[in-house]
Design a protein around this motif. Sequence first.
Motif, PDB file in Angstrom:
ATOM      1  N   UNK A 131       1.156  -1.092  -0.153  1.00  0.00           N
ATOM      2  CA  UNK A 131      -0.195   0.228  -0.050  1.00  0.00           C
ATOM      3  C   UNK A 131       1.134   1.347  -0.169  1.00  0.00           C
ATOM      4  N   UNK A 132      -0.001   2.342  -0.832  1.00  0.00           N
ATOM      5  CA  UNK A 132       1.264   3.293  -1.108  1.00  0.00           C
ATOM      6  C   UNK A 132       0.728   4.485   0.720  1.00  0.00           C
ATOM      7  N   UNK A 133       1.834   4.390   1.551  1.00  0.00           N
ATOM      8  CA  UNK A 133       1.842   5.197   2.601  1.00  0.00           C
ATOM      9  C   UNK A 133       1.663   6.593   2.792  1.00  0.00           C
ATOM     10  N   UNK A 134       1.812   7.156   1.352  1.00  0.00           N
ATOM     11  CA  UNK A 134       2.060   9.127   0.990  1.00  0.00           C
ATOM     12  C   UNK A 134       1.725   9.440   2.200  1.00  0.00           C
ATOM     13  N   UNK A 135       0.018   9.557   2.054  1.00  0.00           N
ATOM     14  CA  UNK A 135      -0.408  10.558   2.095  1.00  0.00           C
ATOM     15  C   UNK A 135      -1.295   9.686   3.466  1.00  0.00           C
ATOM     16  N   UNK A 136      -1.236   8.724   3.972  1.00  0.00           N
ATOM     17  CA  UNK A 136      -1.872   8.588   4.757  1.00  0.00           C
ATOM     18  C   UNK A 136      -2.324   7.278   4.573  1.00  0.00           C
ATOM     19  N   UNK A 137      -4.238   6.385   4.613  1.00  0.00           N
ATOM     20  CA  UNK A 137      -3.901   5.301   3.886  1.00  0.00           C
ATOM     21  C   UNK A 137      -3.969   5.838   2.423  1.00  0.00           C
ATOM     22  N   UNK A 138      -3.933   3.979   1.958  1.00  0.00           N
ATOM     23  CA  UNK A 138      -3.794   4.606   0.616  1.00  0.00           C
ATOM     24  C   UNK A 138      -4.076   3.022  -0.488  1.00  0.00           C
ATOM     25  N   UNK A 139      -4.310   2.932  -1.487  1.00  0.00           N
ATOM     26  CA  UNK A 139      -4.363   2.058  -2.454  1.00  0.00           C
ATOM     27  C   UNK A 139      -3.346   1.196  -2.977  1.00  0.00           C
ATOM     28  N   UNK A 140      -3.439   0.564  -2.766  1.00  0.00           N
ATOM     29  CA  UNK A 140      -2.083  -0.477  -3.896  1.00  0.00           C
ATOM     30  C   UNK A 140      -1.136   0.426  -4.349  1.00  0.00           C
ATOM     31  N   UNK A 141       0.197   0.004  -3.845  1.00  0.00           N
ATOM     32  CA  UNK A 141       0.776   1.188  -5.192  1.00  0.00           C
ATOM     33  C   UNK A 141       0.551   0.523  -6.865  1.00  0.00           C
ATOM     34  N   UNK A 142       1.279   1.240  -7.796  1.00  0.00           N
ATOM     35  CA  UNK A 142       0.457   0.505  -9.236  1.00  0.00           C
ATOM     36  C   UNK A 142       1.182   1.823  -9.938  1.00  0.00           C
ATOM     37  N   UNK A 143       0.853   1.834 -11.175  1.00  0.00           N
ATOM     38  CA  UNK A 143       0.569   2.315 -12.010  1.00  0.00           C
ATOM     39  C   UNK A 143       0.500   4.498 -12.323  1.00  0.00           C
ATOM     40  N   UNK A 144      -0.389   4.254 -11.505  1.00  0.00           N
ATOM     41  CA  UNK A 144      -1.161   6.323 -11.205  1.00  0.00           C
ATOM     42  C   UNK A 144       0.430   6.561  -9.478  1.00  0.00           C
ATOM     43  N   UNK A 145       0.339   6.075  -9.555  1.00  0.00           N
ATOM     44  CA  UNK A 145       1.725   6.261  -8.283  1.00  0.00           C
ATOM     45  C   UNK A 145       3.339   6.872  -9.366  1.00  0.00           C
ATOM     46  N   UNK A 146       3.232   6.050  -9.789  1.00  0.00           N
ATOM     47  CA  UNK A 146       3.858   6.033 -11.272  1.00  0.00           C
ATOM     48  C   UNK A 146       3.924   7.346 -11.384  1.00  0.00           C
ATOM     49  N   UNK A 147       3.198   7.833 -11.883  1.00  0.00           N
ATOM     50  CA  UNK A 147       2.244   9.280 -12.905  1.00  0.00           C
ATOM     51  C   UNK A 147       2.284   9.983 -12.241  1.00  0.00           C
ATOM     52  N   UNK A 148       1.598   9.510 -10.824  1.00  0.00           N
ATOM     53  CA  UNK A 148       2.021  10.801  -9.894  1.00  0.00           C
ATOM     54  C   UNK A 148       4.123  11.723  -9.204  1.00  0.00           C
ATOM     55  N   UNK A 149       4.611  10.829  -9.127  1.00  0.00           N
ATOM     56  CA  UNK A 149       5.705  10.879  -9.371  1.00  0.00           C
ATOM     57  C   UNK A 149       6.337  11.467 -10.274  1.00  0.00           C
ATOM     58  N   UNK A 150       6.016  11.030 -11.573  1.00  0.00           N
ATOM     59  CA  UNK A 150       6.963  11.677 -12.342  1.00  0.00           C
ATOM     60  C   UNK A 150       6.247  13.177 -13.117  1.00  0.00           C
ATOM     61  N   UNK A 151       4.801  13.639 -12.177  1.00  0.00           N
ATOM     62  CA  UNK A 151       4.158  14.789 -12.451  1.00  0.00           C
ATOM     63  C   UNK A 151       5.005  15.674 -11.379  1.00  0.00           C
ATOM     64  N   UNK A 152       5.102  15.402 -10.370  1.00  0.00           N
ATOM     65  CA  UNK A 152       5.627  15.499  -9.102  1.00  0.00           C
ATOM     66  C   UNK A 152       7.905  15.979  -9.484  1.00  0.00           C
ATOM     67  N   UNK A 153       7.861  15.257 -10.240  1.00  0.00           N
ATOM     68  CA  UNK A 153       9.076  15.277 -11.211  1.00  0.00           C
ATOM     69  C   UNK A 153       9.706  16.723 -12.028  1.00  0.00           C
ATOM     70  N   UNK A 154       9.183  16.655 -12.648  1.00  0.00           N
ATOM     71  CA  UNK A 154       8.522  17.524 -13.524  1.00  0.00           C
ATOM     72  C   UNK A 154       8.450  18.916 -12.385  1.00  0.00           C
TER      73      UNK A 154
END
Length: 176
Positions: free
Chosen positions: A100-123
Amino acid sequence: MELVAAVSRGLIALVFLASAASKLRPGDHREFRGSVRRTGLVPARAVLPVAVLVVALEAAVVPMVLVPGTASLGAALAALLLVGFVGVIVVSVRTGRAVECRCFGAGATLGAQHVARNAFLLLACLGATQAPPPFTAGAAPQLACGFVVAGLLALAVTRLDDVLDLVRHPTVLRES
């Protein structure tokens, strides 16, 4: 470039502040340590130090990215963390580990949406390295607007799992 730098720095600061803060309560930190353990990438004896280090580095990004003299260093630290997070996500998904993604409290199972979010943050990290000209009173409205936009983007980024959950399970909306 003032607006790009302001939005990018504000976004990174708010997202990393939310991420670090969401792991500080004892129960939440315990859950975060559990997710670190479930990646299978950290030896059991190193889970606590790694979890503490991640939270400390996330918290360190916040002031660094906001102070003009350290903004580029803060953006580089944020980018390094994000690349590391992407690596953990990719390995977890490829090995079939349900972490589970624990980035902001309870979260979903790690997946493509988390890679996309981090790519956006890298920009955003790239945008945060733009050196704005010296602050002038005339730039205040533009900077204020930039921080409002950063706040809205940070809200969207930190609540991404919740929004995706609502989209995937629309019956929850109909039952209310």
